[in-house]
Design an enzyme around this catalytic site. Structure first.
Site, mmCIF file in Angstrom:
data_model
loop_
_atom_site.group_PDB
_atom_site.id
_atom_site.type_symbol
_atom_site.label_atom_id
_atom_site.label_comp_id
_atom_site.label_asym_id
_atom_site.label_seq_id
_atom_site.Cartn_x
_atom_site.Cartn_y
_atom_site.Cartn_z
ATOM 1 C CD GLN A 145 -2.939 -1.083 2.279
ATOM 2 O OE1 GLN A 145 -2.700 -1.739 3.272
ATOM 3 N NE2 GLN A 145 -4.022 -0.335 2.175
ATOM 4 C CG ASN A 172 -3.123 -7.322 7.774
ATOM 5 O OD1 ASN A 172 -3.231 -6.749 8.853
ATOM 6 N ND2 ASN A 172 -3.895 -7.031 6.737
ATOM 7 C CD GLU A 173 -7.589 -6.593 8.184
ATOM 8 O OE1 GLU A 173 -7.867 -6.605 6.977
ATOM 9 O OE2 GLU A 173 -8.064 -5.757 8.964
ATOM 10 C CD GLU A 217 -4.890 -2.289 9.601
ATOM 11 O OE1 GLU A 217 -5.938 -1.912 9.040
ATOM 12 O OE2 GLU A 217 -4.142 -3.159 9.130
ATOM 13 C CB SER A 276 -7.507 2.506 0.102
ATOM 14 O OG SER A 276 -8.224 1.996 1.179
ATOM 15 C CE LYS A 323 -12.709 3.284 2.903
ATOM 16 N NZ LYS A 323 -13.048 1.860 3.019
ATOM 17 C CE1 TYR A 337 -9.798 3.513 6.803
ATOM 18 C CE2 TYR A 337 -9.196 3.338 4.493
ATOM 19 C CZ TYR A 337 -10.003 2.977 5.545
ATOM 20 O OH TYR A 337 -11.026 2.072 5.350
HETATM 21 C C1 NOJ Z 1 -7.332 -3.396 6.990
HETATM 22 C C2 NOJ Z 1 -6.140 -3.724 6.193
HETATM 23 O O1 NOJ Z 1 -5.178 -4.383 6.960
HETATM 24 C C3 NOJ Z 1 -5.546 -2.537 5.466
HETATM 25 O O2 NOJ Z 1 -4.672 -3.032 4.524
HETATM 26 C C4 NOJ Z 1 -6.659 -1.710 4.887
HETATM 27 O O3 NOJ Z 1 -6.237 -0.755 3.991
HETATM 28 C C5 NOJ Z 1 -7.458 -1.139 6.011
HETATM 29 N N1 NOJ Z 1 -8.060 -2.241 6.722
HETATM 30 C C6 NOJ Z 1 -8.541 -0.169 5.632
HETATM 31 O O4 NOJ Z 1 -9.622 -0.818 5.057
#
Ligand code: NOJ
Length: 465
Positions: free
Chosen positions: A15, A159-160, A370, A424, A431, A433
């Protein structure tokens, strides 16, 4: 573990780094996907905010803000560009330099090994479904641990996992863009659990002081009606997006009823192997990274096929929702508030989630890895953004996190997503952040937003909590 509460922010390699093919880096599945016809947006992370060349400036800005931690990820294909397992020294050198800068400002690194961007050579063999992936991942992890050792005090494996699997195999908006396959979804998560365990096995062999965890996305499952059927739907929800991964990673095993529930879905579980499941027991995580965005509200399944809907258009017209056939479906009421990407804004979910994690997983150390607000920022003629909505979002989530901490939950750190504006995923660059604006039209100039200064004050105020 560091004694001090950690206040920082987070990014991920694909990213923010750019430099997608520089200094010997191999292609990742995101490079491949973004360059292919399947990417209808044509937007890529080829350059993004070019952290690869701006890292000094970005880390200095974190330091000036008072942040004492930075979460970032390593690009696997920068370290191991080809399937021959030959290490790209330049890849390691880049992250050495990032760590040097962190040290300069007293910033504690919290580093994730994989943040969606599998090497393309793994993608070509089946990605997360490739049967050899856990050995490849363990090899990569070993290279990273042996090189960085305790210079990195916090490692996170994946991650996630469940959100990633959902995007890859249910929504189909992330590569390999498969839709509505519960079979692939649970197979993917199983392989991720094995990857996690095998990487931890490598980590323990080195007897480091560093800690290892993983980063989980899903927040609490809520119901609007308190009866048995609804509670069962919520339990299925927990199976679906939390317990399938956190049970093996924290408890070292699956709940029997979870396996029974998978069988009832009609899944072929031949991908599960006893000797791999046996690895879970002794290879559990030291800390949980919990991301905090939105809650899940569910009711009992009524009708229809499995699907997971997201809103990548940002047009405000479509809510995130899902049906998991036979298990549960999304529920809504009029009090819910959504952002333009159809995600509910519900600050209390961070509190509810922390309490629930303690209930199920004991008082495991937790870092909020996060939390952030995606918005169409509007900049003035100097590029300054008065992002009061982001400040309001973050402060209410932080207050609920602190409430859980006061009630004894072992939460030890908080990371704003994101350090600066960045790519993103399917939502592209509109978008945003970041605490810091990136002016993509003017040489990627960094301009701190109002939220950056607000965060600086908050950290000063709360540095001794
Ligand atoms: C979770 C993810 O880990 C990240 O990569 C993503 O951009 C953000 N959420 C925002 O949606």
């Amino acid at each position: 573990m560091s004694e001090k509460f950690l206040w920082g922010s987070a990014t991920a390699a694909y990213q923010c780094e750019g430099a997608w093919n520089e200094d010997g880096k191999g292609a990742s599945i995101w490079d491949e996907f973004c360059h292919s016809a399947a990417n209808t947006t044509k937007i890529t992370g080829d350059v993004s905010c070019d952290f690869y060349h701006h890292y000094k400036e970005d880390i200095k800005m974190m330091g000036d803000c008072g942040q004492n931690t930075y979460r970032f990820s390593i690009s696997w294909s920068r370290i191991l560009p080809k399937e021959d397992r030959v290490v790209n020294q330049k890849g390691l050198e880049f992250y050495d330099k990032v760590l040097d800068e962190c040290e300069k400002y007293g910033i504690v690194p919290n580093v994730t090994l994989i943040h969606y961007d599998l090497p393309d050579y793994i993608g070509a063999k089946g990605g997360w479904l490739y049967e050899g992936i856990s050995d490849e991942f363990a090899y990569y992890a070993k290279v990273v641990f042996e090189h960085f050792k305790d210079r990195i005090p916090f490692y996170a494996t994946i991650n996630e996992p469940t959100f990633n699997a959902s995007c890859c195999y249910l929504t189909g908006n992330y590569p390999p863009n498969v839709q509505n396959s519960l079979q692939d979804y649970f197979h993917c998560i199983y392989n991720m659990a094995v990857c996690n365990a095998k990487a931890i096995r490598e980590f323990r062999k080195l007897n480091l002081k560093a800690k290892i965890g993983l980063v989980h996305s899903s927040c609490s499952y809520d119901i609007f009606v308190d009866n048995e059927e609804y509670r069962k739907a919520a339990k299925y929800g927990e199976y679906f997006s939390t317990e399938c991964m956190l049970d093996p990673a924290i408890l070292g095993k699956y709940e029997d009823n979870f396996i029974i529930a998978l069988t009832k879905l009609g899944l072929d579980l031949s991908y599960m192997h006893e000797e791999e499941i046996a690895l879970f027991k002794d290879n559990t995580i030291d800390f949980l990274g919990q991301n905090a965005y939105c809650r899940n509200v569910v009711k009992p399944y009524t009708t229809g096929e499995t699907y997971v809907q997201v809103n990548n258009s940002g047009s405000g017209d479509k809510k995130e929702s899902k049906i998991i056939k036979g298990w549960f479906e999304s529920d809504f009421n009029d009090s819910m508030i959504f952002n333009k990407w159809g995600r509910e804004i519900y600050p209390k979910t961070i509190y509810d989630t922390l309490i629930k994690r303690r209930e199920r997983y004991g008082n495991i150390p937790i870092y909020i890895t996060e939390c952030g607000h995606g918005a169409y920022d509007i900049a003035d003629e100097n590029g300054y953004v008065e992002d009061d909505d982001r400040i309001e979002f973050l402060s209410s989530y932080i207050n609920y996190m602190l409430k859980a901490k006061e009630e004894g939950v072992n939460v030890l750190g908080f990371y704003v997503w994101s350090t600066m504006d960045l790519y993103s995923w399917i939502n592209g660059y509109k978008k945003r952040y970041g605490l810091v604006r990136v002016d993509y039209d003017n040489g990627l100039k960094r301009i701190p937003k109002k939220s950056y200064y607000w965060y600086k004050d908050l950290i000063k105020d709360k540095k001794d909590i």
